[in-house]
Design a protein around this motif. Structure first.
Motif, PDB file in Angstrom:
ATOM      1  N   HIS A 171       0.821  -1.210   0.000  1.00 47.47           N
ATOM      2  CA  HIS A 171       0.000   0.000   0.000  1.00 47.47           C
ATOM      3  C   HIS A 171       0.857   1.264   0.000  1.00 47.47           C
ATOM      4  N   GLU A 172       2.093   1.163   0.513  1.00 48.58           N
ATOM      5  CA  GLU A 172       2.963   2.333   0.557  1.00 48.58           C
ATOM      6  C   GLU A 172       3.453   2.743  -0.834  1.00 48.58           C
ATOM      7  N   LEU A 173       3.315   1.832  -1.802  1.00 48.18           N
ATOM      8  CA  LEU A 173       3.778   2.122  -3.157  1.00 48.18           C
ATOM      9  C   LEU A 173       2.736   2.886  -3.964  1.00 48.18           C
ATOM     10  N   PHE A 174       1.493   2.984  -3.427  1.00 47.15           N
ATOM     11  CA  PHE A 174       0.401   3.600  -4.186  1.00 47.15           C
ATOM     12  C   PHE A 174      -0.299   4.636  -3.306  1.00 47.15           C
ATOM     13  N   ALA A 175       0.392   5.721  -3.043  1.00 47.42           N
ATOM     14  CA  ALA A 175      -0.132   6.767  -2.159  1.00 47.42           C
ATOM     15  C   ALA A 175      -1.457   7.303  -2.693  1.00 47.42           C
ATOM     16  N   GLY A 176      -2.425   7.417  -1.814  1.00 48.05           N
ATOM     17  CA  GLY A 176      -3.721   7.973  -2.168  1.00 48.05           C
ATOM     18  C   GLY A 176      -4.667   6.969  -2.801  1.00 48.05           C
ATOM     19  N   ARG A 177      -4.254   5.721  -2.923  1.00 49.44           N
ATOM     20  CA  ARG A 177      -5.119   4.710  -3.523  1.00 49.44           C
ATOM     21  C   ARG A 177      -5.198   3.508  -2.592  1.00 49.44           C
ATOM     22  N   GLN A 178      -6.210   2.676  -2.827  1.00 48.18           N
ATOM     23  CA  GLN A 178      -6.403   1.491  -1.996  1.00 48.18           C
ATOM     24  C   GLN A 178      -6.042   0.237  -2.799  1.00 48.18           C
ATOM     25  N   VAL A 179      -5.304  -0.650  -2.153  1.00 51.11           N
ATOM     26  CA  VAL A 179      -4.990  -1.947  -2.763  1.00 51.11           C
ATOM     27  C   VAL A 179      -6.168  -2.878  -2.489  1.00 51.11           C
ATOM     28  N   VAL A 180      -6.896  -3.214  -3.524  1.00 51.87           N
ATOM     29  CA  VAL A 180      -8.080  -4.067  -3.392  1.00 51.87           C
ATOM     30  C   VAL A 180      -7.674  -5.535  -3.321  1.00 51.87           C
ATOM     31  N   GLU A 181      -6.780  -5.938  -4.195  1.00 48.55           N
ATOM     32  CA  GLU A 181      -6.288  -7.318  -4.187  1.00 48.55           C
ATOM     33  C   GLU A 181      -4.950  -7.357  -4.909  1.00 48.55           C
ATOM     34  N   PHE A 182      -4.233  -8.460  -4.712  1.00 47.87           N
ATOM     35  CA  PHE A 182      -2.917  -8.604  -5.345  1.00 47.87           C
ATOM     36  C   PHE A 182      -2.555 -10.078  -5.389  1.00 47.87           C
ATOM     37  N   SER A 183      -1.551 -10.367  -6.147  1.00 49.78           N
ATOM     38  CA  SER A 183      -1.015 -11.731  -6.203  1.00 49.78           C
ATOM     39  C   SER A 183       0.430 -11.676  -6.668  1.00 49.78           C
ATOM     40  N   GLN A 184       1.243 -12.556  -6.097  1.00 51.96           N
ATOM     41  CA  GLN A 184       2.540 -12.804  -6.711  1.00 51.96           C
ATOM     42  C   GLN A 184       2.291 -13.506  -8.049  1.00 51.96           C
ATOM     43  N   PHE A 185       3.204 -13.312  -8.985  1.00 48.72           N
ATOM     44  CA  PHE A 185       3.142 -14.156 -10.179  1.00 48.72           C
ATOM     45  C   PHE A 185       4.531 -14.301 -10.784  1.00 48.72           C
ATOM     46  N   ARG A 186       4.685 -15.400 -11.479  1.00 49.16           N
ATOM     47  CA  ARG A 186       5.946 -15.707 -12.147  1.00 49.16           C
ATOM     48  C   ARG A 186       5.628 -16.356 -13.484  1.00 49.16           C
ATOM     49  N   VAL A 187       6.285 -15.914 -14.530  1.00 44.76           N
ATOM     50  CA  VAL A 187       6.067 -16.443 -15.881  1.00 44.76           C
ATOM     51  C   VAL A 187       7.277 -17.288 -16.274  1.00 44.76           C
ATOM     52  N   THR A 188       7.028 -18.513 -16.718  1.00 42.83           N
ATOM     53  CA  THR A 188       8.093 -19.354 -17.268  1.00 42.83           C
ATOM     54  C   THR A 188       8.010 -19.279 -18.785  1.00 42.83           C
ATOM     55  N   ARG A 189       9.153 -19.095 -19.428  1.00 40.32           N
ATOM     56  CA  ARG A 189       9.177 -18.892 -20.873  1.00 40.32           C
ATOM     57  C   ARG A 189      10.040 -19.949 -21.566  1.00 40.32           C
ATOM     58  N   HIS A 190       9.709 -20.212 -22.816  1.00 39.18           N
ATOM     59  CA  HIS A 190      10.536 -21.109 -23.626  1.00 39.18           C
ATOM     60  C   HIS A 190      11.909 -20.475 -23.776  1.00 39.18           C
ATOM     61  N   SER A 191      12.956 -21.242 -23.454  1.00 37.23           N
ATOM     62  CA  SER A 191      14.283 -20.626 -23.325  1.00 37.23           C
ATOM     63  C   SER A 191      15.360 -21.298 -24.146  1.00 37.23           C
ATOM     64  N   ASP A 192      15.000 -22.167 -25.080  1.00 38.38           N
ATOM     65  CA  ASP A 192      16.007 -22.735 -25.967  1.00 38.38           C
ATOM     66  C   ASP A 192      16.461 -21.668 -26.959  1.00 38.38           C
ATOM     67  N   LEU A 193      17.782 -21.481 -27.057  1.00 38.94           N
ATOM     68  CA  LEU A 193      18.302 -20.515 -28.009  1.00 38.94           C
ATOM     69  C   LEU A 193      18.338 -21.136 -29.400  1.00 38.94           C
ATOM     70  N   ALA A 194      17.726 -20.487 -30.348  1.00 35.16           N
ATOM     71  CA  ALA A 194      17.715 -20.982 -31.730  1.00 35.16           C
ATOM     72  C   ALA A 194      18.570 -20.063 -32.583  1.00 35.16           C
ATOM     73  N   VAL A 195      19.718 -20.582 -33.019  1.00 37.15           N
ATOM     74  CA  VAL A 195      20.617 -19.817 -33.875  1.00 37.15           C
ATOM     75  C   VAL A 195      20.872 -20.626 -35.134  1.00 37.15           C
ATOM     76  N   VAL A 196      20.570 -20.056 -36.304  1.00 38.15           N
ATOM     77  CA  VAL A 196      20.826 -20.725 -37.580  1.00 38.15           C
ATOM     78  C   VAL A 196      22.288 -20.462 -37.934  1.00 38.15           C
ATOM     79  N   GLU A 197      23.153 -21.442 -37.596  1.00 40.57           N
ATOM     80  CA  GLU A 197      24.593 -21.200 -37.671  1.00 40.57           C
ATOM     81  C   GLU A 197      25.066 -20.944 -39.098  1.00 40.57           C
ATOM     82  N   GLY A 198      24.388 -21.552 -40.075  1.00 42.90           N
ATOM     83  CA  GLY A 198      24.820 -21.367 -41.453  1.00 42.90           C
ATOM     84  C   GLY A 198      24.548 -19.979 -42.002  1.00 42.90           C
ATOM     85  N   GLU A 199      23.775 -19.170 -41.264  1.00 43.99           N
ATOM     86  CA  GLU A 199      23.383 -17.854 -41.760  1.00 43.99           C
ATOM     87  C   GLU A 199      24.012 -16.713 -40.966  1.00 43.99           C
ATOM     88  N   ILE A 200      24.999 -17.025 -40.121  1.00 47.74           N
ATOM     89  CA  ILE A 200      25.626 -15.975 -39.320  1.00 47.74           C
ATOM     90  C   ILE A 200      27.127 -15.980 -39.556  1.00 47.74           C
TER      91      ILE A 200
END
Length: 732
Positions: free
Chosen positions: A228-257
């Motif tokens: 609540h201290e981060l939003f002066a003058g407003r009310q925090v109605v609800e909140f949630s932690q969240f974390r996003v997992t992403r596809h992380s394989d690096l795709a490099v076309v070696e013949g084109e670099i």
């Protein structure tokens, strides 16, 4: 051997792909089943409490990688409505269902068992609603001093769209009431938590709740208390932690670099923002916020994981680090690897290797001996050249520093650095630049292939001319993981092996044709076909009524061609025992009409099983190979891998005893794959022994036997394996 031969080998493997007459096991379900076996260690009451917590973290880390690497194809197929394929609507549904159940079990264990047990040991993680007045004051001061200055909440509106959220980062999503400073009523705000902040903080002892007690608070609960201290003058109605997992394989076309290192460094900047595959939120997250997040990342409902506790259990490793010095009884007794017995009283390793090859069984024996081999090479004025492959060596590597020192001493140093080692790309790029900066010759292997082979070659000037000394390994040149993984290091001065190693280094540097080799088998040239040929020899022996046995230890078995060859061998009467730690597509097979069988077990212990050992008996002939490669299609086709024979009868017998027999006898840490595809833990069905515990005891207490006591007959290893029997694998 040339590119045409590589393509021919790959074409053969593709031709053998996924025969339909066998009821194969699903690879990704097998990976999740492996994580259930790891999770079992968190459940075991005979495991020290902090180690149980550590296993919980390991499962979470493994699941993170699973969602980063394996889920994207299933998710895309589900989005496209694919109904009948390896990747489909149904495959994504089944994977999601299995993953949700495992995550649910994790948090139930954490909340109902591990947290109360920690409290019972005087260690408490104080949640937001459980802190007393003194603790709240301390948390408030900590928040204002250490946390708040680093937070920048973003309220969403047309000028402030949803911010980029990095892979696996901690965030809060907040719904607000009231108007902002400009009279706007935008409801949603995002608070990104900087990764530089520790996820758990230890309270001062005076606030821990009593003498000798330890108090810990999580960063998420600290921020929650002061949102609540981060939003002066407003009310925090609800909140949630969240974390996003992403596809992380690096795709490099070696013949084109033009420059792979530059391209990968740029790719690393984008890895953290790949396509989303999973969202984790607090269990109390409202449907409104959950729907908003799913829509934002274009994910189906199955991709949402509600958790009751920290959205990233991996961070609980920090709790262990905060308190381990105060609670050593809650950890495994410290294991100190022993100096290799075969190197005792051998100050000069080159002189020792001229007498006989040396086997080092890590972590029971110390990887320091390998470091010492390199150190002596660097210091020896007669050593002219050092060549080494680098796959995973870590950010702080004594071996890389030794290579830099060798350059400064005027030695020729060649490092084959694999820049595409998954999740180690940045470390390896940094080491490549550090080695080049002092004048080492750095090469990156073959376009389109990963160099996964582990070898270190030293060339020394001696009285009779130049002499090579080599190190081959089933594992990486990483001293830290060498204390945690079981692997085999093989030191040799054998001219046939070291000349082969030099030819492979030449191949990697110049891409010139690979000559006919003496001992080594190399993927993607002939490793796959050599293994198939060895399996075929056991079939010929079985058909002639001779003894026929295969015992193989590896991390994963997912290559269809090798799996089919094993299945057909069992049908022909070959007895097959497989020790496969993780994914396995091959089903177990009870005794066939011709007396063959496939028995499959997985060992999950204190140390990560990592060595690759392949034993074949065909009549009176027995062969044993060590390898850097698992029996996976990627290892056979898309990587440079090595396998080499162990021809010395004494060393072969030792490896059979320690890496195969001990693990076939294990019924404490062993899981047996049943014909229905389910793994069953043996739990002391026979001898009530753990292979890792037996080996640790043996190496710490038993004097090294004299060489003369080692069996030397041609088929001594096969006799030992017969004596081991099936190690309880047949029990149902």
């Amino acid at each position: 051997m040339n590119r045409t031969q590589i393509e021919a080998e790959a074409e053969l493997i593709v031709h053998l792909a996924r025969p339909e007459h066998i009821q194969w096991l699903d690879r990704d379900h097998s990976i999740l089943a492996f994580n259930e076996r790891v999770f079992d260690w968190a459940l075991r009451t005979d495991v020290p409490l902090l180690e149980r917590l550590r296993y919980l973290c390991i499962v979470t880390s493994n699941l993170d990688e699973f969602f980063e690497v394996r889920v994207a194809d299933h998710l895309e197929a589900a989005r496209d409505g694919v109904l009948d394929d390896e990747y489909s609507v149904e495959s994504y549904r089944r994977i999601s269902e299995k993953a949700h159940k495992l995550v649910q079990r994790q948090y139930e264990l954490y909340n109902k068992v591990l947290l109360p047990a920690l409290t019972g040991q005087g260690v408490q993680i104080f949640a937001h609603g459980k802190r007393n007045a003194g603790q709240r004051r301390w948390v408030s001061e900590y928040f204002n001093r250490e946390v708040k200055p680093l937070l920048t909440p973003v309220a969403l509106d047309p000028a402030h769209p949803f911010p980029q959220v990095a892979n696996k980062s901690l965030n809060f999503i907040v719904r607000l009431d009231g108007e902002d400073a400009f009279g706007h009523t935008n409801e949603i705000a995002i608070v990104k938590v900087p990764r530089v902040l520790p996820r758990f903080v230890r309270l001062p002892d005076s606030l821990a709740g009593g003498k000798g007690k330890i108090g810990v608070v999580s960063l998420s609960s600290i921020i929650r208390a002061h949102l609540h201290e981060l939003f002066a003058g407003r009310q925090v109605v609800e909140f949630s932690q969240f974390r996003v997992t992403r596809h992380s394989d690096l795709a490099v076309v070696e013949g084109e670099i033009q420059n792979l290192r530059t391209a990968l460094r740029k790719g690393l900047q984008h890895r953290h923002f790949g396509k989303a595959t999973r969202i984790e939120v607090s269990s109390s997250c409202s449907e409104q916020i959950a729907s908003l997040l799913l829509a934002q990342y274009g994910l189906p409902a199955e991709a949402l994981y509600r958790v009751e506790g920290p959205v990233n259990l991996v961070r609980l490793n920090q709790v262990i680090d905060l308190i381990d010095d105060d609670r050593p009884a809650l950890l495994f007794p410290k294991w100190i690897p022993q100096w290799p017995r075969s190197l005792k009283n051998s100050e000069n390793l080159f002189a020792r290797l001229r007498q006989k090859d040396v086997v080092i069984h890590q972590p029971f024996e110390s990887f320091d001996a390998v470091v010492e081999f390199l150190r002596q090479a660097v210091k020896d004025p007669d050593v002219l050249a050092i060549k080494q492959t680098v796959y995973r060596t870590g950010p702080d590597s004594v071996m890389m520093e030794l290579l830099r020192e060798a350059v400064r001493k005027g030695k020729e140093v060649t490092a084959v650095v694999e820049l595409k080692a998954r999740f180690d790309e940045e470390n390896n790029i940094n080491w490549a630049e550090a080695l080049e900066s002092v004048g080492a010759q750095v090469v990156y292997g073959i376009v389109g292939l990963k160099t996964h082979a582990k070898m270190l070659l030293v060339t020394r000037r001696e009285a009779r001319g130049l002499k090579r000394y080599g190190h081959l390994s089933t594992g990486n040149y990483n001293p830290r993981t060498a204390r945690l993984y079981t692997d085999i290091s093989y030191l040799t001065a054998n001219d046939a092996i070291t000349s082969d190693m030099d030819a492979v280094f030449t191949l990697l540097a110049s891409q010139a044709g690979l000559p006919q080799l003496n001992r080594l088998m190399v993927a993607p040239f002939n490793l796959h076909s050599s293994m198939v040929e060895n399996i075929a020899r056991t079939v010929t022996a079985a058909q002639a009524g001779q003894p026929a046995r295969i015992v193989a230890k590896m991390n994963a078995l997912t290559d269809w061609g090798l799996a089919e060859a094993l299945y057909k061998a069992a049908q022909a009467g070959v007895q097959i025992d497989l020790i496969v730690r993780a994914a396995c597509i091959l089903p177990a097979l009870n005794e066939t009409a011709k007396g063959g069988a496939i028995r499959i077990r997985s060992i999950v212990g204190r140390f990560l099983e990592h060595s690759r050992v392949f034993f074949f008996q065909a009549g009176d002939e027995e062969q044993l190979f060590l390898s850097s490669a698992d029996w996976m299609n990627r290892n056979m086709v898309r990587r440079v891998e090595l396998a080499w024979p162990v021809n010395d009868p004494a060393l072969r017998q030792r490896i059979v005893d320690e890496c195969l027999v001990a693990y076939l006898m294990d019924d404490r840490d062993a899981w047996v794959l049943l014909e229905n595809g389910i793994y069953r833990r043996l739990e002391g069905d026979t001898v009530n022994a753990s292979a890792q515990q037996m080996l640790a005891h043996y190496f710490s207490t038993t004097p090294m036997p004299r060489a003369s006591t080692r069996p030397r007959s041609r088929n001594a290893a096969a006799k030992t394996l017969r004596a081991a029997g099936d190690g309880g694998s047949k029990k149902k």
